[in-house]
Design a protein around this motif. Sequence first.
Motif, short mmCIF file in Angstrom:
data_model
loop_
_atom_site.label_atom_id
_atom_site.label_comp_id
_atom_site.label_asym_id
_atom_site.label_seq_id
_atom_site.Cartn_x
_atom_site.Cartn_y
_atom_site.Cartn_z
N HIS A 1 57.12 16.80 -2.98
CA HIS A 1 56.97 17.00 -1.52
C HIS A 1 56.40 18.59 -1.64
CE1 HIS A 1 60.31 19.86 -3.33
NE2 HIS A 1 60.04 20.59 -2.65
N ARG A 2 55.72 18.81 -0.19
CA ARG A 2 55.13 20.16 -0.14
C ARG A 2 55.55 20.71 1.10
NH1 ARG A 2 52.45 16.20 -2.28
NH2 ARG A 2 51.84 15.38 -0.07
N TRP A 3 55.87 22.01 1.02
CA TRP A 3 56.35 22.74 2.23
C TRP A 3 55.56 23.86 2.27
CZ3 TRP A 3 62.02 25.10 2.98
CH2 TRP A 3 62.08 25.17 4.26
N THR A 4 54.84 24.07 3.53
CA THR A 4 54.03 25.10 3.81
C THR A 4 54.69 25.61 5.19
OG1 THR A 4 52.27 23.82 4.91
CG2 THR A 4 51.64 24.42 2.65
N LYS A 5 54.80 27.10 4.89
CA LYS A 5 55.33 27.85 6.30
C LYS A 5 54.59 29.12 6.39
CE LYS A 5 59.41 28.74 3.82
NZ LYS A 5 59.42 28.12 2.71
N GLY A 6 54.64 29.72 7.59
CA GLY A 6 53.95 30.87 7.62
C GLY A 6 53.53 31.15 9.01
N ILE A 7 53.14 32.52 9.46
CA ILE A 7 52.88 32.70 10.57
C ILE A 7 51.19 32.50 10.79
CG2 ILE A 7 52.56 34.61 12.14
CD1 ILE A 7 55.00 35.95 11.06
N GLU A 8 50.77 31.99 12.03
CA GLU A 8 49.30 31.48 12.09
C GLU A 8 48.99 32.08 13.75
OE1 GLU A 8 48.66 27.65 11.74
OE2 GLU A 8 49.21 27.38 9.56
N ASP A 9 47.96 32.05 13.94
CA ASP A 9 46.98 32.26 15.33
C ASP A 9 47.43 33.74 15.72
OD1 ASP A 9 45.94 31.99 17.67
OD2 ASP A 9 47.48 30.99 18.78
N ASN A 10 47.07 34.85 14.75
CA ASN A 10 47.16 36.12 14.85
C ASN A 10 48.63 36.62 15.20
OD1 ASN A 10 44.32 36.44 14.46
ND2 ASN A 10 44.01 35.98 16.65
N GLY A 11 49.41 35.91 14.47
CA GLY A 11 51.00 36.36 14.59
C GLY A 11 51.67 35.60 15.94
N ARG A 12 50.99 35.02 16.69
CA ARG A 12 51.67 34.13 17.77
C ARG A 12 52.50 32.85 17.53
NH1 ARG A 12 46.61 35.89 20.31
NH2 ARG A 12 45.58 33.82 20.04
N MET A 13 52.19 32.16 16.31
CA MET A 13 52.77 31.04 16.18
C MET A 13 53.12 30.91 14.64
SD MET A 13 52.30 29.17 18.97
CE MET A 13 52.78 27.53 18.60
N TYR A 14 54.61 30.53 14.75
CA TYR A 14 55.18 30.07 13.44
C TYR A 14 54.89 28.54 12.87
CZ TYR A 14 58.32 30.07 9.32
OH TYR A 14 59.01 29.77 8.25
N VAL A 15 54.54 28.15 11.84
CA VAL A 15 54.04 26.78 11.56
C VAL A 15 54.75 26.59 10.18
CG1 VAL A 15 52.23 25.12 11.02
CG2 VAL A 15 51.84 26.82 12.71
N SER A 16 55.72 25.06 10.45
CA SER A 16 56.30 24.95 9.20
C SER A 16 56.13 23.26 8.97
CB SER A 16 57.81 25.03 9.46
OG SER A 16 58.49 24.65 8.17
N LYS A 17 55.31 23.00 7.85
CA LYS A 17 54.93 21.73 7.61
C LYS A 17 55.73 21.18 6.32
CE LYS A 17 50.62 19.29 7.51
NZ LYS A 17 49.07 18.89 7.41
N ILE A 18 56.25 19.78 6.34
CA ILE A 18 56.49 19.42 5.31
C ILE A 18 55.79 18.07 4.91
CG2 ILE A 18 58.57 18.27 4.01
CD1 ILE A 18 60.30 20.14 5.59
N GLU A 19 55.41 17.77 3.79
CA GLU A 19 54.75 16.42 3.20
C GLU A 19 55.63 15.78 2.22
OE1 GLU A 19 50.13 16.90 4.10
OE2 GLU A 19 50.95 18.57 2.81
N ILE A 20 55.81 14.50 2.25
CA ILE A 20 56.84 13.99 1.52
C ILE A 20 55.95 12.60 1.09
CG2 ILE A 20 59.06 12.75 0.98
CD1 ILE A 20 60.20 14.59 3.13
N ASP A 21 55.95 12.39 -0.29
CA ASP A 21 55.08 11.17 -0.90
C ASP A 21 56.16 10.13 -0.98
OD1 ASP A 21 52.58 12.77 -0.94
OD2 ASP A 21 53.19 13.35 -3.14
N LEU A 22 56.07 9.08 -0.49
CA LEU A 22 57.17 8.03 -0.23
C LEU A 22 56.72 6.92 -1.43
CD1 LEU A 22 57.15 7.37 3.45
CD2 LEU A 22 58.55 8.97 2.33
N VAL A 23 55.92 7.13 -2.31
CA VAL A 23 55.49 6.04 -3.32
C VAL A 23 55.25 6.98 -4.68
CG1 VAL A 23 54.74 4.28 -1.78
CG2 VAL A 23 53.28 6.02 -2.92
#
Length: 345
Positions: free
Chosen positions: A323-345
Amino acid sequence: MNKNTTWILHVAVWLMLFLSPFMFVHEQTFNLAQVTAFCTFPLCMMAVFYTNYLWLVPHYYISHNERFYWTFNFVIIVVLAFFMEWWMYLLHPLFPNYGHPKPEPSFVRHILFVARNIFNLTVVAFIATTLELSSRWHKMEDEHMELEAARKEAELENLRSQINPHFLLNTLNNIYALTAFDTEKAQGAIMELSKLLRHMLYDNQQNTVKLTEELQFIGNYVNLMKLRLPNNVEVHYNVNIPNSCDIEVAPLIFISLVENAFKHGVSPINKSLIDIAVNATEKKLTYEIKNTNNPKTQQDRSGHGIGLQQVERRLKLNYPQKHRWTKGIEDNGRMYVSKIEIDLV
């Protein structure tokens, strides 16, 4: 390797050692003396091997009594080495010449043969020690893996038991706030909550659930939260998965991210956005949440980050190295983004 297989291999190896010398005998001169001589070497090797394998290594070497281990090995190897040479010297006249004169025995020749015997028996002792240590190491590794699996299962159970009250507390707070201004919506919220609880009571107790059921659960939660949101909040929930999806995932991993988005992404006056997107193939699952960044103040103690800590821990336990989990503030501080990617195989 189980015990039966191990001892079958032992028997096969010793049979080869006992029978291999008989391939070089002459049928006309074959006698009992040759049989006795040929069996002497493997019998002495067996004595050294199993003395180490069954007694010295498990009872002395592993228990850190190396002095006795080395002393006893030295004694038994030297004694057997001299015995083998003395025994062969006694049987030497019984062997035929095959047309070649036998060399006269000498002191130097005896010492060389004794040294050869010591070397061979030392190698046998080393092999026995290595095999026993390797066997015990594999056994300890298996026990460690079983204990680790049991520990992970216990920790997952503990995390699941923490998720339920944490999630329920936040949802009840939302319904309580809703009853103050819209009773009908509050009743609808209670119905949505019953669907959520059904999922948590039954599916949460399994190690994995169908992805479609987990996404339906999240959709019910999103619908529940929409009932109390003001008009300035825009919510999107987009799911893109195969039509005949049979993917299974660990339950209740993503719900804390959704809770976090509604907690920090909603402003009572400013325009707000919560965008949830799920994409899945047979090999990969991607879960991404974007929300307007409205961080809590220091005076707001309604959340303590427990949910996100659970997400991180459960990802490590259920999908180690996958798995990979990236998270943080983007768009000059206006948006918070959290993204999880999971390999199923």
